[in-house]
Enzyme design. Structure first.
Site, PDB file in Angstrom:
ATOM      1  N   LYS A   1       0.866  -1.178   0.000  1.00 15.79           N
ATOM      2  CA  LYS A   1       0.000   0.000   0.000  1.00 15.79           C
ATOM      3  C   LYS A   1       0.909   1.236   0.000  1.00 15.79           C
ATOM      4  O   LYS A   1       1.952   1.245   0.674  1.00 15.79           O
ATOM      5  CB  LYS A   1      -0.891  -0.028   1.262  1.00 15.79           C
ATOM      6  CG  LYS A   1      -1.902   1.122   1.339  1.00 15.79           C
ATOM      7  CD  LYS A   1      -2.813   0.994   2.567  1.00 15.79           C
ATOM      8  CE  LYS A   1      -3.839   2.113   2.637  1.00 15.79           C
ATOM      9  NZ  LYS A   1      -4.745   1.969   3.801  1.00 15.79           N
TER      10      LYS A   1
ATOM     11  N   SER B   1      -9.863   2.347   3.032  1.00 16.55           N
ATOM     12  CA  SER B   1      -8.932   3.054   2.169  1.00 16.55           C
ATOM     13  C   SER B   1      -7.964   2.160   1.398  1.00 16.55           C
ATOM     14  O   SER B   1      -7.361   2.608   0.430  1.00 16.55           O
ATOM     15  CB  SER B   1      -8.117   4.033   3.018  1.00 16.55           C
ATOM     16  OG  SER B   1      -7.262   3.312   3.905  1.00 16.55           O
TER      17      SER B   1
ATOM     18  N   SER C   1     -10.199  -0.046   7.160  1.00 16.95           N
ATOM     19  CA  SER C   1      -9.563   0.137   5.851  1.00 16.95           C
ATOM     20  C   SER C   1      -8.915  -1.104   5.258  1.00 16.95           C
ATOM     21  O   SER C   1      -8.494  -1.091   4.104  1.00 16.95           O
ATOM     22  CB  SER C   1      -8.511   1.251   5.929  1.00 16.95           C
ATOM     23  OG  SER C   1      -9.144   2.504   5.896  1.00 16.95           O
TER      24      SER C   1
END
Lengths: 485, 491
Positions: free
Chosen positions: A76, A155, A179
């Site tokens: 990420k 997210s 997330s």
């Protein structure tokens, strides 16, 4: 090859059936060919990946391989990578190249894994749809048709979409209020948010420090266990990381579930939950009963206060954490600042997106003189009550099971105009972060052709139990093996 | 109208740890800008603070030295404001749970008075960087501000007193005492010119005898005792003028310019930041247990008060000399070296407080920078005590020692006395011969002397001493000369 799990790829690399260079080449080509429609990557590090793959093959030839040597994956874009742009999905950091690795990144590097690039995310991890990224929204590989595109959740939507689209077998992710779990659920992949303090936060760009926790995402529970083996552990660079032993999370995957005590928090089966979703979750619980688990209803009495408390504490911490983005030392700086105040205000007005600004304003307000007691202190009291709810529940049961999100993947743009509707996406996930306990999202069926996730919540540092429960479920169900067409 | 002056101090003391409070960067002073600033100090994204145990130990040592309660659960807070030399946009400090709780310091004042100043608390925090406004220009020649983050993250303790101080004299006496305390503890180098110890002064006036405190102002960053004294006098006068004209004091922060003896307002209370303090979520509360406090207690050196008592006892010094010599740990050690190498502690004290201290002041140097050691001075004082050199000769030897003429080997004082022929003649036979010879040429003065009364005779003695010293080439022992003279003239 791209349909295989980390565990399978690891075995094939070991048997010599395929080399890391071949595997890495294949996945990089897939990303090139396919990611145009998903936008799951912000940065693809082709040259570095090929060099790492070559090194991994040499390492294996020299007899120094472990489970991760030569296995491709992605980070990420919230984890700092030495020499590779790290943006947190923000214009503010679009030009930022860290001179250091996050501890999580260093751990995967040391294990010989091959990072293909950095995945897209909501700006500074603030969002539940990966629509707030400066680098454009991510599209869910599920439910694609010519009229509409669906969100992957957020997210960590880039990591979830990339795994669902089989661009990578695994990706790191972070979870502040859901997330990891919510995008994993919406994309039909398996994700784990570990206990607060289990995974080092060093080099992981902060949103809300007391809630942020790194975690894992892959198609199978077994792959999550392999990832956590690399990521978990005490880090002297993070004084909030837990100084306690790390088990081999793969060692207990095959334990039978007979006698597992499952609790269903009644507050999480409310009328806010889509009835078709509820049916899928209850079907999954039935599978656990077949596996020998006992099921009872439990209560988390303060569950309804979680969203309100979270949206004071998280923005309050964020308002301070994001003060460092001031245009002075790195990152975005406005053109031709007239004076110091102009430098600050324009840099931040131009560098941050709307959701980030909204949360900075909310957090600043909550901490202001005259409001601090009513908001911040009150929210901290609620947080302690919520922690106590979980502590009490785990006196009665071993794990809690619930839905992950109130509804399946929604259409892009549907909730962007109403922040509160978006915040309610995390209604079943947020309390877990406030309490700091670990939780997983496991594929558990479909509604209207869209994946549904089962949330399994465990007691502090009982990741092994969660992974065991998820793995056993995946031995008798095939939801995690479904691919979007 | 008569006024009471009410003063409280806030003191920032840089702790002498090798590394910063939350990162492993060096704290050494004077390096090239930004060479001692790590990713953590620069507040790069994702970096985290890790507390430096030694900073906590030093803070606990301070707490023990001022008779304070130690905070058993020490919590850090974020103090939020934007400034270019504050990289994170907040300062990590302590608000509600400081490491040092209430304590006190007793201060000696002139005339044998003493005053107890209560410590409200002392907390740990990180220092900011520095903004450099000079000599920086962009490509178009526009002036720029540079940021040096070498200092950012240096550990500080901020010490806050109760408003127990009632004059500039008391404030300075307290400040000097505090300076000597932190220096003696070794927790702060005490170098005020480098900002290691910085004083902010809160001042208010109230009608004499009133119980109600007046509105206060804060004067920041006074970096010498002299400026502190001047700034207080200046601010007291300013407030008195306003109050006596019927005006009101505005609560504000003021900056004092010591070179011009002026002050100006920096910001008023209304303009003050709302710092939005909240507990820092990157740092867990630090638990200070008994074992840790003991680990600090065993490091406590002899403190100035105890040292002063010992000096009076061990060296038979008077209260004043003992006080001056015990305040500064380095000066104390220097004195003890000097005293150990001569047999006359009183004479050693006179030389350390006299010639040596005057020379340091003249050269604007600290004890640590002095070119001579306490041992060397002791060797010289020993030669005064045993009459090998006269005190005027000793001053020449001291000068030579200061200039490094004695070399670094062996007894430098003896080498200089030898080389410069400063050894005084104490052989009474030889001295008597000189006296006889000189007196033979001075019959008129002898007659004058013998006619004079007791009082006048003392004065006239000087008239003989000059020629005697000249005749002995400055090497005759003046005390012996006086004795011989008196004997001969009074005969």
């Amino acid at each position: 090859m791209h349909n295989k799990s980390v565990a399978e790829l690891s075995r094939e690399l070991e048997s010599g059936k395929i080399s890391s260079v071949e595997l890495t080449r294949e996945l990089l080509d897939r990303i090139k060919a396919e990611d145009g429609q998903y936008n799951s990557f912000i940065t693809v590090t082709e040259d570095l990946a090929m060099a790492d793959a070559k090194a991994a093959d040499e390492q294996r030839a020299a007899g120094n391989a472990n489970a991760w040597t030569g296995v491709p994956f992605a980070h990420k874009d919230i984890f700092c990578t030495n020499g590779v742009a790290t943006t947190a999905g923000s214009k503010m950091l679009a030009n930022f190249v860290p001179p250091y690795d996050a501890t999580v990144v260093a751990n995967f590097r040391a294990a010989g894994a091959v990072c293909l690039g950095k995945t897209n995310m909501d700006e500074f991890a603030m969002g539940s749809s990966t629509e707030s990224s400066f680098f454009g929204p991510v599209t869910n590989p599920w439910g694609l048709n010519k009229d509409e595109k669906r969100v992957p959740g957020g997210s960590s939507g880039g990591s979830a979409a990339a795994i669902a689209a089989r661009l990578v077998p695994a990706a790191t992710a972070t979870d502040t209020g859901g997330s990891i779990r919510q995008p994993a659920a919406l994309c039909g992949v398996t994700g784990l948010k570990s206990t607060y303090g289990r995974v080092s936060r060093y080099g992981m760009i902060a949103f809300a420090s007391s809630l942020d926790q790194g975690g894992t995402m892959a198609r199978t529970a077994e792959d999550n266990a392999l990832m956590l083996n690399v990521m978990a552990g005490f880090d002297p660079k993070d004084s909030t990381s837990a100084d306690r032993a790390v088990p081999d999370y793969t060692a207990t995957l095959n334990q039978p579930l007979k006698g597992l005590r499952v609790g269903l928090p009644k507050e999480y089966f409310s009328d806010q939950l889509n009835p078709a979703m509820e049916q899928q979750v209850r079907n999954a619980v039935k599978e656990y009963e077949k596996l020998g688990a006992t099921v009872k209803e439990v209560s988390l009495p303060h569950a309804e206060l979680a969203i309100a408390a979270y949206y004071v504490i998280a923005p309050a911490e964020a308002s301070a954490n994001l003060s460092r983005f001031d245009g002075v030392r790195y990152g975005y700086r406005c053109d031709n600042p007239q004076d110091l105040n102009d430098l600050y205000t324009r840099t931040r007005a131009e560098g941050f997106g709307n959701e980030v600004k909204r949360r900075i304003l909310v957090g600043t307000y909550a901490l202001s003189a005259g409001y601090f007691d009513a908001y911040y202190l009150k929210a901290q009291k609620v947080r302690r009550l919520i922690q106590q709810d979980f502590i009490n529940a785990f006196k009665e049961v071993d794990v809690l099971m619930s839905p992950v999100s109130p509804s399946p993947a929604f259409v892009q743009g549907e909730k962007t105009s109403d922040p509160v509707t978006m915040y309610l996406e995390d209604i079943f996930t947020i309390a877990v972060n406030l309490a700091g306990v670990p939780a997983m999202s496991v594929p558990a069926g479909f509604v209207d052709g869209l994946p549904v996730g089962l949330q399994i919540i465990g007691n502090y540092f009982e990741e092994a139990r969660l992974l065991n429960a998820a793995h056993q479920f995946q031995q008798v169900t095939g939801w995690h093996q479904k691919f979007p067409q | 109208m008569q006024w009471d002056i009410v003063i409280g101090l806030e003191i920032h003391a840089q702790l002498a740890t090798k590394t910063k409070i939350f990162s492993g960067s060096s704290t050494a002073f004077g390096a090239e800008p930004n060479t001692q600033a790590s990713a953590v100090d620069l507040a790069m994204p994702g970096t985290l603070p890790v507390p430096n145990e030694q900073a906590f130990r030093y803070a606990v040592m301070f707490g023990l030295a001022v008779n304070a309660e130690i905070g058993r659960r020490s919590v850090f807070d974020r103090k939020n404001y934007f400034y270019p030399d504050l990289p994170k946009g907040y300062q990590t400090t302590q608000l509600d749970h400081p490491i040092v709780g209430p304590g006190f310091v007793d201060v000696d004042l002139a005339g044998g008075r003493s005053k107890r100043v209560r410590i409200h608390h002392a907390h740990l925090e990180e220092d900011a960087g520095k903004s450099l406004h000079e000599s920086l220009f962009d490509e178009r020649g526009q002036g720029m501000t540079g940021i040096d983050l070498n200092r950012a993250g240096t550990p500080l303790i901020e010490i806050v007193t109760e408003p127990d101080i009632n004059s500039a004299e008391e404030a300075v006496a307290f400040a000097k005492k505090l300076h000597s305390l932190v220096s003696s503890l070794g927790i702060c180098d005490g170098d005020m010119s480098q900002g290691s110890l910085r004083f902010d002064v809160n001042i208010s006036l109230k009608p004499k005898g009133s119980d109600t405190l007046g509105t206060r102002t804060e004067t920041k960053n006074l970096n010498s005792f002299r400026f502190m004294e001047q700034a207080i006098a200046h601010e007291v006068e300013r407030q008195m003028d306003i109050l006596e004209d019927g005006g009101r004091i505005i609560q504000e922060t003021r900056l004092y310019n010591g070179d011009r003896d002026e002050s100006r307002s920096m910001r008023s209370k209304e303009e003050a930041n709302d710092y939005r303090y909240f507990p820092c979520p990157d740092l867990l509360p630090v638990v200070i247990d008994d074992a840790f406090i003991e680990s600090a207690r065993v490091l406590l050196p002899e403190l100035p008060d105890a040292r002063k008592a010992r000096f009076k006892e061990q060296y038979s010094l008077n209260d004043y000399d003992a006080s001056l010599l015990s305040d500064d740990a380095r000066l104390s050690a220097f004195f003890e070296d000097t005293a150990a190498h001569c047999k006359d502690a009183k004479l050693a004290a006179n030389w350390v407080l006299g010639e040596f201290s005057a020379r340091l002041n003249a050269d604007n140097e600290t004890v640590a920078q002095a070119p001579i050691s306490g041992i060397q001075l002791g060797q010289l004082v020993a030669r005064i005590a045993d009459n090998t050199v006269s005190s005027s000769g000793a001053k020449k030897v001291f000068e030579a020692l200061w200039n490094g003429d004695g070399g670094s080997e062996g007894n430098a004082a003896d080498a200089i006395i030898e080389a410069q022929g400063l050894k005084q003649v104490s052989d009474t036979g030889a001295l008597e011969a000189i006296v006889d010879e000189v007196l033979a040429g001075m019959p008129e003065q002898i007659a004058q002397y013998q006619e004079a009364d007791e009082k006048k005779r003392k004065k006239l003695m000087g008239g003989f001493m000059g020629p005697l010293m000249k005749a002995s080439k400055g090497q005759g022992n003046p005390r012996l000369f006086t004795e011989i003279l008196q004997r001969k003239l009074n005969a």
